[in-house]
Design a protein around this motif. Structure first.
Motif, mmCIF file in Angstrom:
data_model
loop_
_atom_site.group_PDB
_atom_site.id
_atom_site.type_symbol
_atom_site.label_atom_id
_atom_site.label_comp_id
_atom_site.label_asym_id
_atom_site.label_seq_id
_atom_site.Cartn_x
_atom_site.Cartn_y
_atom_site.Cartn_z
ATOM 1 N N UNK A 21 -9.648 -4.168 -8.419
ATOM 2 C CA UNK A 21 -10.814 -3.485 -8.985
ATOM 3 C C UNK A 21 -10.586 -1.997 -9.195
ATOM 4 N N UNK A 22 -9.662 -1.383 -8.452
ATOM 5 C CA UNK A 22 -9.464 0.060 -8.603
ATOM 6 C C UNK A 22 -8.424 0.403 -9.682
ATOM 7 N N UNK A 23 -7.879 -0.633 -10.356
ATOM 8 C CA UNK A 23 -6.883 -0.386 -11.399
ATOM 9 C C UNK A 23 -7.530 0.255 -12.630
ATOM 10 N N UNK A 24 -6.875 1.259 -13.221
ATOM 11 C CA UNK A 24 -7.356 1.801 -14.506
ATOM 12 C C UNK A 24 -6.986 0.841 -15.629
ATOM 13 N N UNK A 151 -9.642 -10.981 -12.964
ATOM 14 C CA UNK A 151 -8.498 -10.126 -13.280
ATOM 15 C C UNK A 151 -8.896 -8.762 -13.837
ATOM 16 N N UNK A 152 -10.093 -8.674 -14.444
ATOM 17 C CA UNK A 152 -10.538 -7.418 -15.052
ATOM 18 C C UNK A 152 -11.204 -6.532 -13.991
ATOM 19 N N UNK A 153 -10.875 -5.230 -13.931
ATOM 20 C CA UNK A 153 -11.491 -4.332 -12.935
ATOM 21 C C UNK A 153 -13.010 -4.297 -13.058
ATOM 22 N N UNK A 154 -13.674 -4.100 -11.932
ATOM 23 C CA UNK A 154 -15.140 -4.111 -11.883
ATOM 24 C C UNK A 154 -15.761 -3.099 -12.838
ATOM 25 N N UNK A 155 -15.101 -1.950 -13.021
ATOM 26 C CA UNK A 155 -15.645 -0.890 -13.868
ATOM 27 C C UNK A 155 -15.764 -1.337 -15.330
#
Length: 515
Positions: A21-24, A151-155
């Protein structure tokens, strides 16, 4: 990694969900979007092509002894039945055997079925492979939505999910334009053009299949099913690629999750989760899917008949009008998607449902007064569907993120089957006579039914929608396998900021500890 041997598996503590989740946003995430998201384009292509080729298939010389009514009636119903049953069948297997295995298998089923549809020589053959095409597509919805959310970050999860689901209408536009060329007998013989449209769908599926080989299994799923070392390798590889692309070290992940690994979840536990533990969320899912299904049927089921009966639009020209509203459908999720992550789920879901319903009520009033022509009616539909498409896409987003990890694919499949059945079975029964009668009052009533149910769903969302924006999936719905501490508090994924204790590529490693 801390691991304790338990009765049903091991107990592990990890920060893998927080690390994902913290990945840009990166090129790797674009690979996921292209590899997984394009299935909706195929679905839009399939549905539109079949509707547009119905007249050609029934003509002498088409190479298939079938009537137009059988194409739009029996074949369409079989496609819907296949999609509903496929969603439920493959959804259960997706939760049990993994996202990647199933999104590869279901695409192969679709590819084979649509290719065999292209070589139909008898009516029964065409019917059988329309069912199997839907069977594959239905399974795709469950497997793909699960994998994308995990797989997609929460942001970014909200906008990405909405745009991908809205891409159905890209396929619809492509299918409309393709049909115009393929059915032109000056270019292709009458018994060849319609076959090539299905063959092209198989070719596109083959290309997508090749891209999907590079999409990994969901590390979240691997972690729960006792394959934590494989999950660690996948996440570390992604982090290395992102760091190399950005030229800087990633920040430390915030939060851990402790789970008791299990191989499978029983149907009894799935049912209890949906209808007891999360019954308010289930009511929300039902409302959103039924509302959007009836609104779309109110407008699109008799689309061509309304234009031809009331405004004398030639049958051959209705495809151009459909292409216009399809573009409006896609731009809704594209332009509004970001707001679901910033303004918030509750506000955006309820407002898109209510706005589309109110606009359709206004369209019904203008239509009943005789104030519209073909162009202005299509413009009104565009405005309605701009908001309705974002709302309908948010229904898929909602049911894919508000239930526990172990039931995610089955939850998506269940609500998708409900919505598809309502749209493909109940919808035609309700709207067929209303939109094709040629009576203004009947068509107005059809519009009002769709608008009323959409508004009702919007009101339900205003009270029951979950504020899931920018939150970890494990925080929105605690996994069924989450370990409950002795003090009685569940240890949630990405729960307590600052608990990781390490920084760098891999953050907190998976720890093994005695029970």
């Amino acid at each position: 990694m801390a691991t304790a041997q338990a009765e049903d598996g091991r107990i592990v503590t990890t920060s893998i969900p927080a690390r994902l989740d913290r990945l840009p946003w990166s090129r790797w995430h674009w690979t996921i979007v292209i590899g997984l998201g394009t299935v909706w384009i195929l679905d839009g292509l399939e549905v539109t092509v079949v509707g547009n080729i119905a007249g050609r298939l029934s003509e002498p010389g088409s190479g298939l002894p079938i009537s137009s009514g059988e194409v739009t009636g029996i074949a369409a119903a079989l496609y819907v039945a296949g999609a509903c049953s496929g969603a439920l069948f493959w959804g259960r297997l997706t939760d049990r055997y993994g996202r990647k295995k199933l999104f590869m298998i279901t695409l192969i089923v679709y590819l084979a079925a649509t290719a065999l549809t292209a070589v139909s020589f008898q009516t029964w053959w065409f019917f059988a492979f329309r069912f199997l095409t839907g069977f594959g597509i239905g399974g795709e919805y469950a497997a793909i939505n699960s994998a994308i959310d995990e797989l997609i970050p929460a942001f970014h999860r909200g906008r990405v999910d909405l745009i991908i689901n809205g891409s159905f209408w890209v396929g619809a536009v492509f299918g409309s334009l393709l049909s115009i060329v393929a059915l032109n007998t000056a270019i292709l013989p009458a018994d060849v053009g319609w076959r090539l449209t299905f063959a092209l769908g198989a070719v596109l599926a083959l290309v997508i299949l090749l891209v999907r080989r590079h999409v990994p299994e969901s590390p979240r799923w691997l972690l729960i099913h006792g394959r934590e070392d494989e999950a660690e390798r996948i996440v570390s590889s992604i982090e290395e690629r992102v760091e190399a692309e950005r030229g800087e070290q990633l920040p430390a992940p915030e939060g851990e999750i402790t789970i008791h690994q299990r191989k499978s979840i029983s149907f009894l536990e799935i049912g209890r989760t949906l209808f007891s533990d999360y019954r308010r969320r289930s009511v929300l899912g039902f409302s959103l899917f039924i509302g959007q299904a009836f609104l779309y049927n109110a407008i699109t089921f008799g689309f061509g008949a309304i234009l031809t009966k009331f405004y004398d639009v030639p049958t051959g020209n209705t495809g151009y009008y459909f292409a216009v509203i399809a573009v409006g459908n896609f731009f809704g999720p594209l332009l509004l998607g970001k707001l679901f992550d910033t303004v918030g789920r509750r506000t955006m879901i309820s407002s898109t449902y209510l706005l589309s319903g109110l606009l359709l009520f206004g369209t019904a009033w203008l239509f009943d007064r005789g104030s519209l022509n073909a162009t202005t009616l299509t413009a009104c539909w565009c405005a309605v569907l701009f908001f309705a498409s974002a709302g309908a896409s948010s229904a898929y987003l909602t049911v894919s993120e508000i239930f526990p990890m172990e039931t995610r694919a089955m939850s998506i499949a269940f609500f998708y089957a409900i919505g598809t059945a309502a749209g493909g079975i109940t919808g035609p029964l309700v709207f067929a006579d209303l939109t094709e009668s040629g009576v203004v009052g009947d068509t107005t009533l059809a519009f009002q039914i769709g608008a009323g149910l959409m508004c009702a769903a919007g009101i339900v969302a205003a009270f029951l929608a979950v504020n899931a924006e920018r939150r970890s999936l494990e925080d929105i719905a605690t996994p069924l396998t989450a370990v409950v501490a002795k003090a009685g508090a569940a240890v949630k994924g990405a729960a307590t900021p600052g608990t990781s204790g390490t920084s760098g590529t891999s953050g907190t490693p998976i720890r093994r500890r005695p029970a």
